[in-house]
Motif scaffolding. Structure first.
Motif, PDB file in Angstrom:
ATOM      1  N   GLY A  22       0.823  -1.068   0.080  1.00 26.59           N
ATOM      2  CA  GLY A  22      -0.005   0.063   0.068  1.00 26.59           C
ATOM      3  C   GLY A  22       0.914   1.225  -0.019  1.00 26.59           C
ATOM      4  O   GLY A  22       1.884   1.374   0.636  1.00 26.59           O
ATOM      5  N   ALA A  23       0.354   2.287  -0.598  1.00 26.29           N
ATOM      6  CA  ALA A  23       1.156   3.494  -0.973  1.00 26.29           C
ATOM      7  C   ALA A  23       1.449   4.155   0.461  1.00 26.29           C
ATOM      8  O   ALA A  23       2.536   4.789   0.663  1.00 26.29           O
ATOM      9  CB  ALA A  23       0.534   4.454  -1.885  1.00 26.29           C
ATOM     10  N   GLN A  24       0.750   3.968   1.377  1.00 30.16           N
ATOM     11  CA  GLN A  24       0.923   4.744   2.704  1.00 30.16           C
ATOM     12  C   GLN A  24       1.812   3.888   3.645  1.00 30.16           C
ATOM     13  O   GLN A  24       2.153   4.401   4.932  1.00 30.16           O
ATOM     14  CB  GLN A  24      -0.424   4.810   3.343  1.00 30.16           C
ATOM     15  N   VAL A  25       2.266   2.770   3.433  1.00 25.47           N
ATOM     16  CA  VAL A  25       3.126   1.869   3.970  1.00 25.47           C
ATOM     17  C   VAL A  25       4.724   2.161   3.824  1.00 25.47           C
ATOM     18  O   VAL A  25       5.002   2.251   2.598  1.00 25.47           O
ATOM     19  CB  VAL A  25       2.878   0.392   3.875  1.00 25.47           C
ATOM     20  N   ARG A  26       5.369   2.581   4.637  1.00 28.45           N
ATOM     21  CA  ARG A  26       6.551   2.825   4.373  1.00 28.45           C
ATOM     22  C   ARG A  26       7.504   1.597   4.604  1.00 28.45           C
ATOM     23  O   ARG A  26       7.454   0.582   5.495  1.00 28.45           O
ATOM     24  CB  ARG A  26       7.208   3.887   5.633  1.00 28.45           C
ATOM     25  N   GLY A  27       8.551   1.661   3.791  1.00 29.57           N
ATOM     26  CA  GLY A  27       9.766   0.406   3.817  1.00 29.57           C
ATOM     27  C   GLY A  27      11.074   0.848   4.125  1.00 29.57           C
ATOM     28  O   GLY A  27      11.155   1.992   3.660  1.00 29.57           O
ATOM     29  N   ILE A  28      11.603   0.138   5.016  1.00 31.51           N
ATOM     30  CA  ILE A  28      13.000   0.424   5.409  1.00 31.51           C
ATOM     31  C   ILE A  28      13.838  -0.728   5.235  1.00 31.51           C
ATOM     32  O   ILE A  28      13.261  -1.916   5.338  1.00 31.51           O
ATOM     33  CB  ILE A  28      12.909   0.734   6.895  1.00 31.51           C
ATOM     34  N   GLY A  29      15.095  -0.520   4.929  1.00 31.53           N
ATOM     35  CA  GLY A  29      15.852  -1.691   4.720  1.00 31.53           C
ATOM     36  C   GLY A  29      16.933  -2.001   6.086  1.00 31.53           C
ATOM     37  O   GLY A  29      17.231  -3.086   6.099  1.00 31.53           O
ATOM     38  N   GLN A  30      16.956  -1.117   6.837  1.00 33.52           N
ATOM     39  CA  GLN A  30      17.530  -0.986   8.164  1.00 33.52           C
ATOM     40  C   GLN A  30      16.895  -0.699   8.983  1.00 33.52           C
ATOM     41  O   GLN A  30      16.284   0.253   9.112  1.00 33.52           O
ATOM     42  CB  GLN A  30      19.055  -0.296   8.045  1.00 33.52           C
ATOM     43  N   LEU A  31      16.753  -1.331  10.141  1.00 36.02           N
ATOM     44  CA  LEU A  31      16.259  -0.889  11.455  1.00 36.02           C
ATOM     45  C   LEU A  31      16.608   0.575  12.024  1.00 36.02           C
ATOM     46  O   LEU A  31      15.752   1.278  12.504  1.00 36.02           O
ATOM     47  CB  LEU A  31      16.137  -1.963  12.674  1.00 36.02           C
TER      48      LEU A  31
END
Length: 301
Positions: free
Chosen positions: A42-51
């Motif tokens: 979903g467009a409102q969900v943020r993705g991160i590669g590092q905590l």
């Protein structure tokens, strides 16, 4: 509520993101491919590669679902190492990061599976039942749960979700079964007497949301419908839903030769019941397998 998810791009994770985004929660998914998170979740969900990208942002809950698929391929030594690392090692990394935070979330909702019990045979398995056998799947789930429970020492409440076979139209076991069953080539596995603790994806999402909201919830919960069926009945029900015969069994010897140790996961089963969810007041929408399959496959040719 700000919720951090691992495994958020998987079948259950995507469903949770859709559900919680609609409720207005702030969602962050820790992923190896953070650039794909918005498209998948979903467009409102943020993705991160590092905590560490979260910095000191407040967190209310962590939902830990990461793990390579357990039944996709035979359990070679390399595959077992991957299955272990994707669950236990990742959870250890998550806990190490949480330990270093001054402001810790209140809840860790961590994945597990009914495989924790091993092949239960005819036993009814409640959350307080001990493991029946120590096969690889049981060892994997046991180590996963033990690792997650260390979060209690950090002052967090820990809920362990022992999921059954999740039924969904666009993923999971059902998606793999549809092609042969549509061709009339489906049937039971082995003698078909092994129990299959199933759950409709909608109920899986609902029960995890329920546990998130229950301030007193802690410990293990069997996440499966209250009416498990034997493998032979599951095959017949799927055949009915697709208007096909399901008369071609796969002999146990063929599975053992082709899949090795993994065959035990298919030829064994668990007669697991959601006792603690029922006691807590959760009500399943889909308790009958035919109704669940009709909902998922009603317009399938």
């Amino acid at each position: 509520m700000h919720i951090l998810l691992t495994g958020g791009t998987g079948l259950i994770g995507r469903g949770l993101c859709r559900h919680w985004a609609q409720q207005g929660h702030q969602l962050t998914v820790w992923s190896r491919s953070p650039q794909r998170v918005a498209a998948l979740c979903g467009a409102q969900v943020r993705g991160i590669g590092q905590l560490e990208e979260l910095g000191a942002e407040p967190l209310d809950a962590v939902v830990n679902l990461a793990g390579a698929p357990i039944a996709d391929r035979p359990w070679t030594s390399k595959r077992k190492s991957l299955l272990w690392a994707s669950r236990i090692s990742l959870t250890e990394q998550l806990l190490s990061w949480l330990q270093g935070r001054a402001d810790k979330p209140r809840l860790l909702l961590s994945g597990s599976a009914v495989g924790w019990y091993g092949d239960g045979g005819e036993r009814e398995l409640h959350e307080d039942s001990p493991p029946v056998c120590e096969d690889f799947a049981a060892q994997l789930c046991g180590a996963w749960e033990e690792t997650a429970q260390r979060a209690e020492a950090l002052g967090m409440r820990v809920v362990l979700v022992r999921t059954g076979l999740v039924l969904a139209r666009d993923g999971g076991m059902l998606k793999r079964l549809l092609p042969p069953f549509k061709l009339g080539l489906g049937g039971r596995l082995g003698d078909g007497r092994q129990w299959m603790p199933w759950v409709h994806l909608d109920d899986q999402i609902a029960l995890m949301d329920f546990l998130l909201q229950q301030e007193q919830a802690s410990g293990p919960y069997n996440a499966c419908a209250p009416n498990p069926v034997r493998n032979a009945e599951f095959a017949r029900a799927l055949g009915r839903a697709l208007h096909r015969l399901a008369l071609l069994p796969v002999p146990a010897v063929v599975l053992r030769v082709g899949l090795g140790e993994l065959s035990g996961l298919l030829l064994g089963g668990q007669r697991a019941l959601p006792v603690r969810l029922s006691e807590a007041g959760f009500r399943f929408r889909f308790t009958d397998l035919d109704t669940a399959l009709a909902d998922l496959l009603g317009d399938t040719d």
